[in-house]
Scaffold this motif. Structure first.
Motif, PDB file in Angstrom:
ATOM      1  N   ALA A   1      48.860  25.298  96.393  1.00 36.50           N
ATOM      2  CA  ALA A   1      48.099  25.511  95.157  1.00 36.50           C
ATOM      3  C   ALA A   1      46.611  25.640  95.458  1.00 36.50           C
ATOM      4  N   ASP A   2      46.129  24.867  96.415  1.00 32.77           N
ATOM      5  CA  ASP A   2      44.722  24.962  96.814  1.00 32.77           C
ATOM      6  C   ASP A   2      44.430  26.314  97.458  1.00 32.77           C
ATOM      7  N   VAL A   3      45.381  26.821  98.207  1.00 31.08           N
ATOM      8  CA  VAL A   3      45.215  28.143  98.815  1.00 31.08           C
ATOM      9  C   VAL A   3      45.028  29.188  97.726  1.00 31.08           C
ATOM     10  N   GLU A   4      45.829  29.096  96.679  1.00 26.82           N
ATOM     11  CA  GLU A   4      45.711  30.049  95.573  1.00 26.82           C
ATOM     12  C   GLU A   4      44.344  29.922  94.903  1.00 26.82           C
ATOM     13  N   TRP A   5      43.875  28.717  94.755  1.00 25.05           N
ATOM     14  CA  TRP A   5      42.554  28.480  94.169  1.00 25.05           C
ATOM     15  C   TRP A   5      41.460  29.073  95.060  1.00 25.05           C
ATOM     16  N   LEU A   6      41.578  28.868  96.369  1.00 17.62           N
ATOM     17  CA  LEU A   6      40.587  29.401  97.308  1.00 17.62           C
ATOM     18  C   LEU A   6      40.595  30.924  97.319  1.00 17.62           C
ATOM     19  N   MET A   7      41.732  31.513  97.062  1.00 20.17           N
ATOM     20  CA  MET A   7      41.825  32.974  97.022  1.00 20.17           C
ATOM     21  C   MET A   7      41.028  33.570  95.856  1.00 20.17           C
ATOM     22  N   GLN A   8      40.619  32.737  94.921  1.00 24.32           N
ATOM     23  CA  GLN A   8      39.817  33.195  93.791  1.00 24.32           C
ATOM     24  C   GLN A   8      38.330  32.895  93.982  1.00 24.32           C
ATOM     25  N   ASP A   9      37.987  32.244  95.082  1.00 21.15           N
ATOM     26  CA  ASP A   9      36.611  31.798  95.320  1.00 21.15           C
ATOM     27  C   ASP A   9      35.781  32.932  95.918  1.00 21.15           C
ATOM     28  N   THR A  10      34.842  33.447  95.152  1.00 23.92           N
ATOM     29  CA  THR A  10      34.017  34.561  95.627  1.00 23.92           C
ATOM     30  C   THR A  10      32.948  34.132  96.622  1.00 23.92           C
ATOM     31  N   GLY A  11      32.814  32.833  96.836  1.00 27.65           N
ATOM     32  CA  GLY A  11      31.812  32.352  97.783  1.00 27.65           C
ATOM     33  C   GLY A  11      32.268  32.384  99.223  1.00 27.65           C
ATOM     34  N   ILE A  12      33.540  32.744  99.455  1.00 29.86           N
ATOM     35  CA  ILE A  12      34.064  32.801 100.817  1.00 29.86           C
ATOM     36  C   ILE A  12      34.719  34.163 101.038  1.00 29.86           C
ATOM     37  N   ILE A  13      35.246  34.370 102.235  1.00 30.21           N
ATOM     38  CA  ILE A  13      36.043  35.561 102.522  1.00 30.21           C
ATOM     39  C   ILE A  13      37.467  35.245 102.085  1.00 30.21           C
ATOM     40  N   ARG A  14      37.958  36.008 101.112  1.00 32.29           N
ATOM     41  CA  ARG A  14      39.262  35.685 100.522  1.00 32.29           C
ATOM     42  C   ARG A  14      40.387  36.377 101.285  1.00 32.29           C
ATOM     43  N   ASN A  15      40.690  35.797 102.431  1.00 40.32           N
ATOM     44  CA  ASN A  15      41.758  36.292 103.284  1.00 40.32           C
ATOM     45  C   ASN A  15      42.787  35.175 103.417  1.00 40.32           C
TER      46      ASN A  15
END
Length: 206
Positions: free
Chosen positions: A88-102
């Protein structure tokens, strides 16, 4: 600023620098204060290894400009915290524009945190694990022009293989070599760069 064929840039402040630092103040500050300085803190080494993995296929300045975003998203790169992240955290991080969403790289950071913990638990720790490959002391580069700077070495290939065996991803020999340069396991500032001698001195201090 002037450029020369040796791969140095002569800035208005009179300091010759490795050409890759360019004029960008963020890059220049990184070159002058971090790159090539021996890093022996295990948590910091984990952070830099993961960020170098995120750099794969991108420029380092792209990562550098997002470093604070990465630190926020990955909980200060505290391996104990990152290791507990869930799908679930991975899915949340995939929405974070402050990082590279890979996705693969995000998962790699989590898997790497767990590998880091395993190395720490069996001792003597992640820092020692890495630095033992260079007998505890930085390799001192002697290149006077950019043609003498390698992109990978026998040592980076050995470390890459060892990291993969531990479970780390995005740690091929070229990435590992760039990591070694950044954390001062290799002093690859050109000899004419104003940071070569200070980094060599820091390496000698152990």
């Amino acid at each position: 600023m002037s450029d020369d064929p040796t791969g140095l840039i002569h800035h208005p402040d009179g300091c010759p620098r490795c050409r890759w630092a360019g004029l960008d103040p963020v890059y220049v500050a990184y070159h002058d204060t971090e790159w090539g300085v021996p890093e022996r803190d295990g948590r910091a080494l984990y952070e830099k290894l993961i960020l170098d993995g995120f750099q794969a296929g991108l420029s380092w300045i792209t990562i550098l400009r997002r470093r604070e975003g990465f630190r926020r998203a990955f909980l200060g790169f505290e391996p104990e915290a990152v290791a507990r992240l869930t799908d679930a955290d991975v899915e949340w991080l995939m929405q974070d524009t402050g990082i590279i969403r890979n996705r693969a790289k995000i998962v790699g950071a989590i898997v790497g945190a767990r590998a880091w913990l395993a190395i720490e638990e069996r001792g003597p720790g992640f820092s020692r694990f890495l630095w033992d490959f260079v007998d505890g002391a930085p390799i001192q580069g002697t290149a006077r022009d950019r043609s003498g700077i390698a992109t990978e070495t026998d040592v980076s290939r050995v470390i890459s293989k060892a990291l993969k065996a531990e479970g780390f991803t995005f740690c091929g020999p070229i990435i590992v070599h760039a990591f070694m340069q950044a954390v001062g396991m290799i002093n690859d500032h050109l000899v004419g760069c104003h940071r070569h001698a200070p980094c060599a001195e820091l390496g000698a201090e152990g």
